[in-house]
Write a protein that holds these residues in place. Structure first.
Motif, PDB file in Angstrom:
ATOM      1  N   ASP A 160      -4.892  -3.449 -10.660  1.00 10.95           N
ATOM      2  CA  ASP A 160      -6.784  -3.776 -10.633  1.00 10.95           C
ATOM      3  C   ASP A 160      -6.776  -4.396  -9.730  1.00 10.95           C
ATOM      4  N   PHE A 161      -7.318  -4.648  -8.266  1.00 13.85           N
ATOM      5  CA  PHE A 161      -7.240  -5.957  -7.256  1.00 13.85           C
ATOM      6  C   PHE A 161      -8.926  -6.218  -7.496  1.00 13.85           C
ATOM      7  N   ASP A 162      -9.315  -5.474  -8.740  1.00 19.33           N
ATOM      8  CA  ASP A 162     -11.045  -6.203  -8.596  1.00 19.33           C
ATOM      9  C   ASP A 162     -11.743  -7.161  -9.367  1.00 19.33           C
ATOM     10  N   ARG A 163     -10.350  -6.862 -10.589  1.00 19.11           N
ATOM     11  CA  ARG A 163     -10.122  -7.303 -11.474  1.00 19.11           C
ATOM     12  C   ARG A 163     -11.275  -6.519 -12.781  1.00 19.11           C
ATOM     13  N   ASP A 164     -12.213  -5.252 -12.057  1.00 19.88           N
ATOM     14  CA  ASP A 164     -12.646  -4.817 -13.397  1.00 19.88           C
ATOM     15  C   ASP A 164     -12.065  -4.382 -14.761  1.00 19.88           C
ATOM     16  N   GLY A 165     -10.889  -4.488 -14.650  1.00 18.32           N
ATOM     17  CA  GLY A 165     -10.547  -3.172 -15.766  1.00 18.32           C
ATOM     18  C   GLY A 165      -9.977  -2.182 -15.712  1.00 18.32           C
ATOM     19  N   ASP A 166     -10.086  -1.710 -14.690  1.00 20.51           N
ATOM     20  CA  ASP A 166      -9.426   0.370 -14.284  1.00 20.51           C
ATOM     21  C   ASP A 166      -8.806  -0.408 -13.506  1.00 20.51           C
ATOM     22  N   LEU A 167      -7.685   0.841 -13.071  1.00 22.09           N
ATOM     23  CA  LEU A 167      -6.347   0.647 -12.483  1.00 22.09           C
ATOM     24  C   LEU A 167      -6.793   1.592 -10.918  1.00 22.09           C
ATOM     25  N   ASP A 168      -6.270   0.358  -9.795  1.00 19.14           N
ATOM     26  CA  ASP A 168      -7.021   0.799  -8.634  1.00 19.14           C
ATOM     27  C   ASP A 168      -5.494   1.588  -7.861  1.00 19.14           C
ATOM     28  N   LEU A 169      -5.542   2.551  -6.776  1.00 18.59           N
ATOM     29  CA  LEU A 169      -4.701   3.085  -6.469  1.00 18.59           C
ATOM     30  C   LEU A 169      -4.651   2.919  -4.837  1.00 18.59           C
ATOM     31  N   LEU A 170      -3.042   2.515  -4.374  1.00 17.18           N
ATOM     32  CA  LEU A 170      -2.751   2.293  -3.029  1.00 17.18           C
ATOM     33  C   LEU A 170      -1.636   2.657  -2.697  1.00 17.18           C
ATOM     34  N   ILE A 171      -1.279   3.574  -1.489  1.00 18.33           N
ATOM     35  CA  ILE A 171      -1.196   4.955  -1.238  1.00 18.33           C
ATOM     36  C   ILE A 171      -0.359   4.318   0.294  1.00 18.33           C
ATOM     37  N   ALA A 172       0.925   4.489   0.248  1.00 16.16           N
ATOM     38  CA  ALA A 172       1.848   4.424   1.689  1.00 16.16           C
ATOM     39  C   ALA A 172       1.682   6.100   2.339  1.00 16.16           C
ATOM     40  N   THR A 173       1.666   6.176   4.176  1.00 17.10           N
ATOM     41  CA  THR A 173       1.920   7.334   4.944  1.00 17.10           C
ATOM     42  C   THR A 173       2.790   7.300   5.439  1.00 17.10           C
ATOM     43  N   ASN A 174       3.258   8.180   5.589  1.00 18.54           N
ATOM     44  CA  ASN A 174       4.865   7.993   7.128  1.00 18.54           C
ATOM     45  C   ASN A 174       3.947   8.423   8.143  1.00 18.54           C
ATOM     46  N   HIS A 175       4.404   7.694   9.242  1.00 14.78           N
ATOM     47  CA  HIS A 175       3.719   7.265  10.905  1.00 14.78           C
ATOM     48  C   HIS A 175       2.407   7.629  10.308  1.00 14.78           C
ATOM     49  N   GLY A 176       1.831   6.745   9.325  1.00 12.97           N
ATOM     50  CA  GLY A 176      -0.049   6.415   9.468  1.00 12.97           C
ATOM     51  C   GLY A 176       0.009   5.139   9.224  1.00 12.97           C
ATOM     52  N   PRO A 177      -1.752   5.799   8.444  1.00 15.36           N
ATOM     53  CA  PRO A 177      -2.361   4.362   7.555  1.00 15.36           C
ATOM     54  C   PRO A 177      -2.117   4.286   5.999  1.00 15.36           C
ATOM     55  N   ALA A 178      -2.440   3.044   5.594  1.00 15.50           N
ATOM     56  CA  ALA A 178      -2.296   3.000   4.243  1.00 15.50           C
ATOM     57  C   ALA A 178      -4.264   3.137   3.944  1.00 15.50           C
ATOM     58  N   TYR A 179      -4.040   3.892   2.389  1.00 19.51           N
ATOM     59  CA  TYR A 179      -5.289   3.852   2.109  1.00 19.51           C
ATOM     60  C   TYR A 179      -5.511   3.152   0.570  1.00 19.51           C
ATOM     61  N   LEU A 180      -6.251   2.167   0.381  1.00 20.70           N
ATOM     62  CA  LEU A 180      -6.679   1.563  -1.042  1.00 20.70           C
ATOM     63  C   LEU A 180      -7.769   2.176  -1.599  1.00 20.70           C
ATOM     64  N   TYR A 181      -7.491   2.796  -2.361  1.00 16.09           N
ATOM     65  CA  TYR A 181      -8.604   3.839  -3.903  1.00 16.09           C
ATOM     66  C   TYR A 181      -9.321   2.482  -4.872  1.00 16.09           C
ATOM     67  N   ARG A 182     -10.411   2.436  -4.301  1.00 13.99           N
ATOM     68  CA  ARG A 182     -11.400   1.241  -5.883  1.00 13.99           C
ATOM     69  C   ARG A 182     -11.684   2.952  -6.704  1.00 13.99           C
TER      70      ARG A 182
END
Length: 564
Positions: free
Chosen positions: A436-458
């Motif tokens: 919960d990176f924004d501390r609003d009480g729900d769970l956000d997702l972080l994805i790492a990819t192979n030889h590519g970008p990372a993604y952060l989903y709120r």
């Protein structure tokens, strides 16, 4: 042509409208300041480790109550650095540590934190091994793993050699911190894949001419490692004496659980083309592999699958730990429930998880209550290991993630295409973590990819569901309270409605945040909270309001924070 009434209902109907999952996922990667591109070092040599990385983590490294982000990077192989183009800056392949600015954005503090180091990194495990209040970081690598001690001043120092973890070369993958002897100090478990080095890379080919990536059958296995924390900043290798040693393993994922409800942590290890391991803690410093007897070593057909990622959680609110294991394409994601007799039963097909995952190659997986309805959902990231795979099997290299929403009645449905934000766009997925990176009480997702970008989903809730969160601090137990079990009860119930374990590791090469989140639906409070600390102490609190985060300090009570 026959009329449509001659055909089953829906043959000529337009596609069904999108489901409303009760939340949306918003891609905030760029707007939050996350700018990262994983480097697997591929130059055409088709070296085995290139297919595997990398991981990611949520952690509160500066202990300000806000989740920061760490992304693991690979490196160029010796003698194969890419040609530098004039006028373009040389971007080193280092870890990336992003500090949470508490306003939805992050700052890259890698250099100031002392982590701007090049290594061929794979995974990450976060834990306060010296109980000083600040989380330390282990990075698993090709070659030498690295342990970084948090100074508490915003910086890290490399203590690999002084800690006793130096001098070991391997292709390490996932890892976790846990207190296997319950002495209040975090011990370390490290997965190793196969015996591999650039000098002993095996030539594999589909056509007898061109090199391709080998399957793990081309290499001998490698044992996992177990390190006991001595309490003086050093670790002792107890792999052989603990019963963990097994040179046939080809391990990629590890999760902790309490399989037998004895309050001692056990381990589940996923192996690629070898049987999975369930190491039962015998409470005397040793473990026994009971995976075959427990029904989780093989598939239902008795085959060893390509176990990649793993997570363990009480997804059916039965009070017992269920298991998800991602596998190769055509093998399906395994979803296991524990029977009353102590055997795991794969319910993937009847649950609705099996068939949609059959044409996917899964890696990271996490149980989380994405819609805060009180039932744990399952997120999975997928992606193949070879970008030429479509020429052979028609299966895509980049593959869409999946988000299986839990109905609460034993079935799941994939709503990835309905949550927005481009979440279901194909990716070469590897690492996956929640926080919960924004501390609003729900769970956000972080994805790492192979030889590519990372993604952060709120995660943005749309159905009005509420949650309650807990941050545990051990005093007699390890400070992170890893291994603690938290249960909540509603009015009039003598059995818990939900349970969670504070845990390191899980998923694939990754680590989610340590605070615990319970979705409560529309309820505005819980009747009772029960905490079983890792050292066996039990504490109970009553009538806690929803919409809050609580600090729970072992033996010292509970404090409500302002908001989440």
């Amino acid at each position: 042509m026959a009329s449509s009434s001659a055909f089953p209902f829906g043959v000529f109907a337009s596609p069904p409208p999108p489901r409303d999952p009760g939340f949306r996922l918003v891609d905030v990667t760029a707007s939050s300041g996350i700018h990262f591109h994983h480097n697997n070092g591929a130059y055409g040599g088709k070296l085995l480790p290139e297919t595997l990385g990398a991981g990611c983590a949520f952690l509160d490294y500066d202990r300000d109550g806000w989740q920061d982000i760490l992304l693991v990077n690979g490196a160029d192989w010796p003698g194969h650095k890419p040609e530098h183009k004039p006028g373009q800056p040389v971007e080193p392949s280092t870890l990336k540590l992003y500090r949470n600015n508490r306003n939805g954005t992050f700052s890259d503090v890698t250099r100031s934190a002392g982590l701007d180091l090049e290594m061929y990194g794979m995974g990450v495990a976060v834990g306060d091994y010296d109980n000083d209040g600040y989380p330390d970081i282990l990075i698993t690598c090709v070659g030498q793993n690295r342990l970084f001690k948090n100074t508490g001043k915003g910086t890290f120092i490399d203590v690999t050699k002084s800690s006793g973890l130096g001098g070991r070369q391997a292709l390490s993958t996932s890892a976790l911190w846990f207190d296997f002897d319950r002495d209040g100090l975090l011990d370390l478990f490290v997965c190793n894949y196969v015996k591999w080095s650039p000098e002993h890379d095996v030539f594999c080919s589909r056509d007898g001419k061109d090199k391709s990536y080998c399957t793990p059958e081309a290499y001998r296995g490698e044992t996992c490692w177990l390190f006991h924390n001595r309490g003086n900043g050093t670790f002792e290798d107890v792999t052989a004496t603990s019963g963990i040693f097994d040179s046939s393993s080809k391990s990629l994922g590890v999760a902790m659980l309490d399989y037998d409800h004895d309050a001692w942590p056990d381990l589940l290890v996923t192996n690629d083309t070898q049987p999975n391991k369930l190491y039962r803690n015998q409470r005397n410093g040793t473990f026994k592999d009971i995976a075959v007897d427990a029904g989780i070593a093989f598939s239902a057909e008795g085959r060893a699958r390509a176990g990649m990622g793993v997570d363990v959680a009480d997804f059916d609110n039965s009070g017992t730990p269920g298991v998800a294991i991602t596998n190769f394409d055509n093998e399906m994601t395994g979803l296991y429930r524990l029977s009353p007799g102590g055997n795991y039963v794969d319910v993937a097909i009847q649950s609705g998880v099996g068939i949609p995952s059959k044409d996917k190659l899964g890696f990271g997986c996490v149980f989380l209550d994405a819609d805060l309805d009180g039932s744990l959902d399952l997120a999975v990231v997928n992606g193949h290991i070879d970008d030429t795979v479509r020429n052979v099997s028609g299966v895509g290299y980049a593959q869409p993630p999946q988000l299986f929403l839990n109905s609460g009645h034993g079935t799941f449905v994939d709503v990835a295409a309905d949550v927005g934000g481009g979440f279901s766009q194909p990716k070469v997925g590897r690492g996956l973590a929640y926080g919960d990176f924004d501390r609003d009480g729900d769970l956000d997702l972080l994805i790492a990819t192979n030889h590519g970008p990372a993604y952060l989903y709120r995660n943005d809730q749309t159905a009005g569901n509420r949650s309650i969160r807990f941050r545990l601090v051990g005093t007699k137990s390890n400070r992170d309270a890893i291994g603690a079990t938290v249960r909540i009860f509603h009015d009039g119930s003598t059995t818990p409605s939900q349970s969670r374990m504070v845990k390191s590791g899980s998923s694939y090469l990754s680590q989610s945040e340590l605070p615990i989140t319970f979705g409560l639906g529309k309820q505005d409070k819980i009747a009772r909270l029960l905490i079983e600390w890792p050292n066996g102490r039990t504490e109970e609190y009553k009538n806690l309001a929803a919409g809050r985060c609580y600090d729970c300090v072992e033996g010292k009570g509970i404090t409500a924070l302002s908001g989440y």
